[in-house]
Scaffold this active site. Sequence first.
Site, PDB file in Angstrom:
ATOM      1  N   GLU A 105       0.799  -1.220   0.000  1.00 21.53           N
ATOM      2  CA  GLU A 105       0.000   0.000   0.000  1.00 21.53           C
ATOM      3  C   GLU A 105       0.834   1.273   0.000  1.00 21.53           C
ATOM      4  OE1 GLU A 105      -2.730  -0.397   3.262  1.00 21.53           O
ATOM      5  OE2 GLU A 105      -3.901  -1.915   2.206  1.00 21.53           O
ATOM      6  N   HIS A 110       9.194  -1.507   2.952  1.00 23.57           N
ATOM      7  CA  HIS A 110       9.031  -1.628   4.390  1.00 23.57           C
ATOM      8  C   HIS A 110       8.797  -3.087   4.737  1.00 23.57           C
ATOM      9  CE1 HIS A 110       5.029  -0.878   2.674  1.00 23.57           C
ATOM     10  NE2 HIS A 110       4.506  -1.485   3.730  1.00 23.57           N
ATOM     11  N   HIS A 112       7.374  -5.541   7.702  1.00 24.11           N
ATOM     12  CA  HIS A 112       6.579  -5.654   8.918  1.00 24.11           C
ATOM     13  C   HIS A 112       7.234  -6.722   9.788  1.00 24.11           C
ATOM     14  CE1 HIS A 112       2.909  -3.536   7.381  1.00 24.11           C
ATOM     15  NE2 HIS A 112       3.423  -3.920   6.217  1.00 24.11           N
TER      16      HIS A 112
END
Length: 125
Positions: A105, A110, A112
């Site tokens: 998104e 990135h 997690h």
Amino acid sequence: MPIDATQPYNDTNIFARILRGEIPSQRVYEDEWAVAFHDIAPQAPVHILVIPRGAYASWDDFSARASADEIAGFVRAVGHVAREHGLVAPGYRLLANVGAHGGQEVAHLHVHLFGGAPLGPMLSR
């Protein structure tokens, strides 16, 4: 809304703005290669995002264009954050979404980092 992983990097994305200090974050780690901070909508008891300082739109972009030092520094940062949060012994999950089918998104790489409880199966299907 999922994004196209082939789109060029856009420095107005939320993570670029966090890196510049324009948007606050609850940082838990930072060095010359990466910044880690708590997710604002956690999906597990521990949910930390780790982002590289470089302008990379996705894991694919990072793996193709980042220097060996950037890659090593980023991977070490992820491991450091997991160790510092006591996640290694009980276990944890890393997730990097890429593109629309992967559910990405934000067009800034990135990872997690999830932990703090049993996380269940990888996919619910």
